[in-house]
Scaffold this motif. Structure first.
Motif, short mmCIF file in Angstrom:
data_model
loop_
_atom_site.label_atom_id
_atom_site.label_comp_id
_atom_site.label_asym_id
_atom_site.label_seq_id
_atom_site.Cartn_x
_atom_site.Cartn_y
_atom_site.Cartn_z
N SER A 117 0.72 -1.26 -0.07
CA SER A 117 -0.22 -0.02 -0.12
C SER A 117 0.73 1.19 -0.05
N LYS A 118 2.04 1.34 0.39
CA LYS A 118 3.03 2.35 0.43
C LYS A 118 4.22 2.46 -0.53
N LEU A 119 4.22 1.39 -1.67
CA LEU A 119 5.05 1.40 -2.62
C LEU A 119 4.64 2.46 -3.88
N ASP A 120 5.48 3.15 -4.47
CA ASP A 120 5.23 3.77 -5.83
C ASP A 120 4.43 2.86 -6.75
N PRO A 121 3.38 3.28 -7.48
CA PRO A 121 2.70 2.39 -8.44
C PRO A 121 3.96 1.65 -9.23
N THR A 122 4.75 2.31 -9.64
CA THR A 122 5.95 1.75 -10.79
C THR A 122 6.64 0.74 -10.26
N ILE A 123 6.67 0.41 -8.76
CA ILE A 123 7.44 -0.56 -8.23
C ILE A 123 6.35 -1.70 -7.50
N LYS A 124 6.78 -2.83 -7.86
CA LYS A 124 5.85 -3.87 -7.18
C LYS A 124 6.49 -4.64 -6.05
N LEU A 125 5.76 -5.00 -5.11
CA LEU A 125 6.25 -5.90 -4.22
C LEU A 125 6.24 -7.31 -4.84
N HIS A 126 7.41 -8.15 -4.70
CA HIS A 126 7.71 -9.38 -5.54
C HIS A 126 7.75 -10.26 -4.50
N SER A 127 8.33 -10.31 -3.37
CA SER A 127 8.38 -11.30 -2.45
C SER A 127 8.42 -10.89 -0.87
N LEU A 128 8.34 -11.70 -0.08
CA LEU A 128 8.79 -11.57 1.43
C LEU A 128 9.00 -12.84 2.00
N LYS A 129 9.97 -12.95 2.59
CA LYS A 129 10.56 -14.11 3.47
C LYS A 129 10.77 -13.78 4.70
N LEU A 130 9.84 -14.27 5.64
CA LEU A 130 9.82 -14.04 7.01
C LEU A 130 10.41 -15.40 7.77
N ARG A 131 11.61 -15.10 8.36
CA ARG A 131 12.31 -16.28 9.13
C ARG A 131 11.99 -16.01 10.67
N GLU A 132 11.51 -17.19 11.16
CA GLU A 132 10.97 -17.13 12.59
C GLU A 132 12.30 -17.56 13.55
N THR A 133 12.73 -18.68 12.90
CA THR A 133 14.07 -19.35 13.52
C THR A 133 14.96 -19.39 12.33
N GLY A 134 16.16 -19.77 12.72
CA GLY A 134 17.23 -20.14 11.57
C GLY A 134 16.92 -21.00 10.45
N THR A 135 15.80 -21.86 10.96
CA THR A 135 15.66 -23.08 9.85
C THR A 135 14.11 -23.03 9.56
N ALA A 136 13.33 -22.26 9.85
CA ALA A 136 11.91 -22.09 9.64
C ALA A 136 11.44 -20.61 9.01
N PHE A 137 10.74 -20.89 7.79
CA PHE A 137 10.46 -19.42 7.52
C PHE A 137 9.15 -19.48 6.58
N ALA A 138 8.47 -18.63 6.40
CA ALA A 138 7.22 -18.50 5.63
C ALA A 138 7.66 -17.46 4.44
N GLU A 139 7.14 -17.68 3.07
CA GLU A 139 7.39 -16.84 2.03
C GLU A 139 5.98 -16.56 1.28
N TRP A 140 5.95 -15.30 0.81
CA TRP A 140 5.03 -14.58 0.35
C TRP A 140 5.61 -14.52 -1.20
N PHE A 141 4.85 -14.65 -2.25
CA PHE A 141 5.26 -14.23 -3.53
C PHE A 141 4.05 -13.55 -4.26
N ALA A 142 4.18 -12.53 -4.87
CA ALA A 142 2.94 -11.74 -5.66
C ALA A 142 2.46 -12.50 -6.67
N SER A 143 3.30 -13.18 -7.47
CA SER A 143 2.77 -14.39 -8.54
C SER A 143 1.93 -15.35 -7.80
N ASP A 144 2.24 -15.53 -6.62
CA ASP A 144 1.04 -16.62 -6.39
C ASP A 144 -0.43 -16.07 -5.78
N ASN A 145 -0.28 -14.53 -5.84
CA ASN A 145 -1.38 -14.12 -5.24
C ASN A 145 -2.19 -13.08 -6.03
N VAL A 146 -2.20 -13.53 -7.25
CA VAL A 146 -2.92 -12.73 -8.27
C VAL A 146 -4.47 -13.13 -8.46
#
Length: 150
Positions: free
Chosen positions: A121-150
Motif C-alpha cells: 500500500s505504500k510503494l510507488d505504483p511503478t514498483i511492485k512487491l515481489h516477495s517476502l521471506k519471514l524467518r521465525e528461526t534459523g531453520t523455519a520461514f514463511a514466504e509470500w510471492f506476488a505471483s502466487d497471489n494474483v
C-alpha cells in the motif's frame, strides 16, 4: 528496459502465542525475526533524477518497511484478539507494554500476508512487491510471492 529485483533485510524481536494450538507455542514466547523484502521494477533512466539507476532507493524501502512493520512489531507482543490471553494483554497494555491484537492467528504465514498488504500500500505504483521471506528461526520461514497471489 530490464526488470530488476531489489532486496533488503530487516530484523525485529516479537513475542506471540498461538491461540488453540496443541503444542508449546500456545504459550507466549518470542522470536528474532528476519524479514527479506524484495521489490521489482525498472531502474530510473532520467539522468536529471538524483535516483537515476535505482529501482528504489534502499533508504526509501527501509523507511516504508520500518514504518509499516518493524517499528510496530519490534519488542511487541502479537496476539489473536480472540485469545484467552486477552486479560493478560489488557494488563500488559495498561502497564505500558506494546501489545498488538490482530484478527488472525499470529503465525509466520499470516504475519507475512499482513506485512505484504501493508508494504504494498505504500510503494510507488511503478514498483511492485515481489516477495517476502519471514524467518521465525534459523531453520523455519514463511514466504509470500506476488505471483502466487494474483
Amino acid at each position: 528496459m530490464a526488470k530488476i529485483r531489489i532486496t533488503k533485510q530487516f530484523t525485529f524481536e516479537t513475542a506471540h502465542a498461538l491461540y488453540g494450538y496443541d503444542g508449546k507455542c500456545r504459550n507466549i514466547h518470542g522470536h528474532s525475526y528476519k524479514l527479506d523484502v524484495t521489490v521489482i521494477g525498472e531502474p530510473i533512466t532520467d539522468m536529471d533524477n538524483v535516483k537515476c539507476g535505482m529501482v528504489i532507493d534502499f533508504g526509501d524501502l527501509k523507511y516504508i518497511v520500518k514504518s509499516q512493520v518493524v517499528d510496530k512489531m519490534d519488542h511487541a507482543i502479537i496476539l489473536n484478539k480472540e485469545t484467552p490471553h486477552i486479560e493478560l494483554a489488557q494488563t500488559l497494555k495498561s502497564s505500558g507494554h506494546d501489545v498488538i491484537l490482530v484478527d488472525y492467528q499470529p503465525t509466520s504465514e499470516n504475519m507475512v500476508i499482513d506485512f505484504a498488504k501493508s508494504i504494498q500500500s505504500k510503494l510507488d505504483p511503478t514498483i511492485k512487491l515481489h516477495s517476502l521471506k519471514l524467518r521465525e528461526t534459523g531453520t523455519a520461514f514463511a514466504e509470500w510471492f506476488a505471483s502466487d497471489n494474483v
